[in-house]
Motif scaffolding. Structure first.
Motif, PDB file in Angstrom:
ATOM      1  N   LEU A  45       0.599  -1.150   0.407  1.00 38.47           N
ATOM      2  CA  LEU A  45      -0.049  -0.250   0.208  1.00 38.47           C
ATOM      3  C   LEU A  45       0.630   1.612   0.473  1.00 38.47           C
ATOM      4  N   LYS A  46       0.738   2.077  -0.969  1.00 35.53           N
ATOM      5  CA  LYS A  46       1.658   3.103  -1.162  1.00 35.53           C
ATOM      6  C   LYS A  46       0.516   4.897  -1.075  1.00 35.53           C
ATOM      7  N   PRO A  47       0.543   5.184  -0.212  1.00 30.84           N
ATOM      8  CA  PRO A  47      -0.280   6.770  -0.115  1.00 30.84           C
ATOM      9  C   PRO A  47       0.113   6.966  -1.343  1.00 30.84           C
ATOM     10  N   GLU A  48      -1.543   8.057  -1.871  1.00 29.40           N
ATOM     11  CA  GLU A  48      -1.823   8.577  -2.750  1.00 29.40           C
ATOM     12  C   GLU A  48      -2.142  10.058  -2.308  1.00 29.40           C
ATOM     13  N   ASP A  52      -5.978   9.166   3.416  1.00 29.19           N
ATOM     14  CA  ASP A  52      -6.047   7.535   3.771  1.00 29.19           C
ATOM     15  C   ASP A  52      -6.214   6.618   2.418  1.00 29.19           C
ATOM     16  N   THR A  53      -5.841   7.563   1.207  1.00 32.89           N
ATOM     17  CA  THR A  53      -5.720   6.774  -0.158  1.00 32.89           C
ATOM     18  C   THR A  53      -4.509   6.639  -0.063  1.00 32.89           C
ATOM     19  N   MET A  54      -5.187   4.964  -0.515  1.00 31.83           N
ATOM     20  CA  MET A  54      -3.894   4.012  -0.748  1.00 31.83           C
ATOM     21  C   MET A  54      -3.641   3.596  -2.291  1.00 31.83           C
ATOM     22  N   ARG A  55      -2.875   3.764  -2.814  1.00 32.32           N
ATOM     23  CA  ARG A  55      -2.164   2.409  -4.230  1.00 32.32           C
ATOM     24  C   ARG A  55      -2.495   1.799  -3.733  1.00 32.32           C
ATOM     25  N   VAL A  56      -2.709   0.551  -4.797  1.00 30.16           N
ATOM     26  CA  VAL A  56      -2.958  -0.684  -4.641  1.00 30.16           C
ATOM     27  C   VAL A  56      -1.950  -1.660  -5.099  1.00 30.16           C
ATOM     28  N   LEU A  57      -1.075  -2.063  -4.432  1.00 29.43           N
ATOM     29  CA  LEU A  57       0.149  -3.228  -5.233  1.00 29.43           C
ATOM     30  C   LEU A  57       0.074  -4.404  -5.367  1.00 29.43           C
ATOM     31  N   TYR A  58       0.683  -5.074  -6.291  1.00 31.63           N
ATOM     32  CA  TYR A  58       0.683  -7.028  -5.598  1.00 31.63           C
ATOM     33  C   TYR A  58       1.596  -7.441  -6.447  1.00 31.63           C
ATOM     34  N   ASN A  63       8.457 -10.932  -9.341  1.00 34.82           N
ATOM     35  CA  ASN A  63       9.466 -10.862  -8.645  1.00 34.82           C
ATOM     36  C   ASN A  63       9.512  -8.766  -8.445  1.00 34.82           C
ATOM     37  N   ARG A  64       8.528  -8.079  -8.533  1.00 34.88           N
ATOM     38  CA  ARG A  64       8.596  -6.641  -8.479  1.00 34.88           C
ATOM     39  C   ARG A  64       6.486  -6.476  -8.145  1.00 34.88           C
ATOM     40  N   TRP A  65       6.699  -5.466  -7.209  1.00 31.98           N
ATOM     41  CA  TRP A  65       5.070  -4.441  -7.388  1.00 31.98           C
ATOM     42  C   TRP A  65       4.443  -4.309  -8.375  1.00 31.98           C
ATOM     43  N   LYS A  66       3.511  -4.494  -8.528  1.00 36.18           N
ATOM     44  CA  LYS A  66       3.087  -3.997  -9.802  1.00 36.18           C
ATOM     45  C   LYS A  66       1.203  -3.603  -9.632  1.00 36.18           C
ATOM     46  N   ASP A  67       0.661  -2.592 -10.176  1.00 38.48           N
ATOM     47  CA  ASP A  67      -0.496  -2.349  -9.984  1.00 38.48           C
ATOM     48  C   ASP A  67      -1.496  -3.019 -10.174  1.00 38.48           C
ATOM     49  N   VAL A  68      -2.355  -2.933 -10.026  1.00 33.19           N
ATOM     50  CA  VAL A  68      -3.579  -4.394  -9.838  1.00 33.19           C
ATOM     51  C   VAL A  68      -4.209  -3.519 -11.025  1.00 33.19           C
ATOM     52  N   GLY A  69      -4.290  -4.445 -12.341  1.00 34.19           N
ATOM     53  CA  GLY A  69      -4.532  -3.439 -13.523  1.00 34.19           C
ATOM     54  C   GLY A  69      -4.483  -2.973 -14.431  1.00 34.19           C
ATOM     55  N   GLY A  70      -5.836  -2.575 -14.924  1.00 38.95           N
ATOM     56  CA  GLY A  70      -4.155  -1.467 -16.003  1.00 38.95           C
ATOM     57  C   GLY A  70      -5.051  -0.050 -15.869  1.00 38.95           C
ATOM     58  N   MET A  71      -4.960   1.207 -16.791  1.00 43.86           N
ATOM     59  CA  MET A  71      -5.194   2.188 -16.106  1.00 43.86           C
ATOM     60  C   MET A  71      -4.615   3.251 -15.028  1.00 43.86           C
ATOM     61  N   GLY A  72      -4.322   2.441 -14.422  1.00 48.31           N
ATOM     62  CA  GLY A  72      -3.259   3.858 -13.669  1.00 48.31           C
ATOM     63  C   GLY A  72      -3.593   2.512 -12.286  1.00 48.31           C
ATOM     64  N   GLY A  73      -3.962   1.683 -12.153  1.00 51.36           N
ATOM     65  CA  GLY A  73      -3.862   0.954 -10.955  1.00 51.36           C
ATOM     66  C   GLY A  73      -4.966   1.422 -10.307  1.00 51.36           C
ATOM     67  N   LEU A  74      -5.779   0.494  -9.009  1.00 48.09           N
ATOM     68  CA  LEU A  74      -6.669   0.491  -7.819  1.00 48.09           C
ATOM     69  C   LEU A  74      -6.203   1.308  -6.710  1.00 48.09           C
ATOM     70  N   ASN A  87     -10.025 -10.456  -0.012  1.00 49.66           N
ATOM     71  CA  ASN A  87     -11.300 -10.494  -1.187  1.00 49.66           C
ATOM     72  C   ASN A  87     -10.934 -11.365  -2.362  1.00 49.66           C
ATOM     73  N   THR A  88      -9.133 -10.766  -2.709  1.00 53.22           N
ATOM     74  CA  THR A  88      -9.208 -10.717  -4.287  1.00 53.22           C
ATOM     75  C   THR A  88      -8.269 -12.029  -4.261  1.00 53.22           C
ATOM     76  N   GLU A  89      -8.481 -12.898  -5.058  1.00 54.60           N
ATOM     77  CA  GLU A  89      -7.010 -13.695  -5.325  1.00 54.60           C
ATOM     78  C   GLU A  89      -5.776 -13.366  -5.413  1.00 54.60           C
ATOM     79  N   ILE A  90      -5.704 -12.014  -6.497  1.00 55.75           N
ATOM     80  CA  ILE A  90      -4.666 -12.250  -7.140  1.00 55.75           C
ATOM     81  C   ILE A  90      -3.015 -12.340  -5.548  1.00 55.75           C
ATOM     82  N   PHE A  91      -3.948 -11.474  -4.533  1.00 53.19           N
ATOM     83  CA  PHE A  91      -2.522 -11.043  -3.511  1.00 53.19           C
ATOM     84  C   PHE A  91      -2.393 -12.067  -3.214  1.00 53.19           C
TER      85      PHE A  91
END
Length: 95
Positions: A45-48, A52-58, A63-74, A87-91
């Motif tokens: 979680l990276k503060p945006e 308390d708004t966070m960018r969520v990475l998986y 072997n690196r952190w990546k944005d969830v989905g496209g279009m600027g991430g989650l 509740n999301t399997e990718i994590f």
């Protein structure tokens, strides 16, 4: 003595309320969540902006952190981000 971190405290409280098993560490301006038993990466979680708004990475197969989905991430408020991680399997792929 360092000041208490309210975001860290909220993440830890969410973990306790949901059965535990996740370790959270603040580093490099964000929060890394790992599975306590294996130290496998779960999410970052990276503060945006302010609040308390966070960018969520998986953790990716690269072997690196990546944005969830496209279009600027989650990007979500902390409580919604924690629900999404829980509740999301990718994590949980590497756990």
């Amino acid at each position: 003595m360092t000041d208490p971190d309210p975001i860290l405290a909220r993440i830890e409280a969410f973990d306790r309320e949901n059965g535990g098993g996740v370790t959270v560490c603040r580093n490099r301006g964000g929060y890394t969540l790992t599975l306590t038993a294996t130290e496998a990466p779960i999410a970052r979680l990276k503060p945006e902006g302010s609040g308390d708004t966070m960018r969520v990475l998986y953790w990716s197969w690269q072997n690196r952190w990546k944005d969830v989905g496209g279009m600027g991430g989650l990007v979500l408020p902390l409580d919604e981000a924690l629900d999404a991680i829980a509740n999301t399997e990718i994590f949980w792929t590497w756990t």
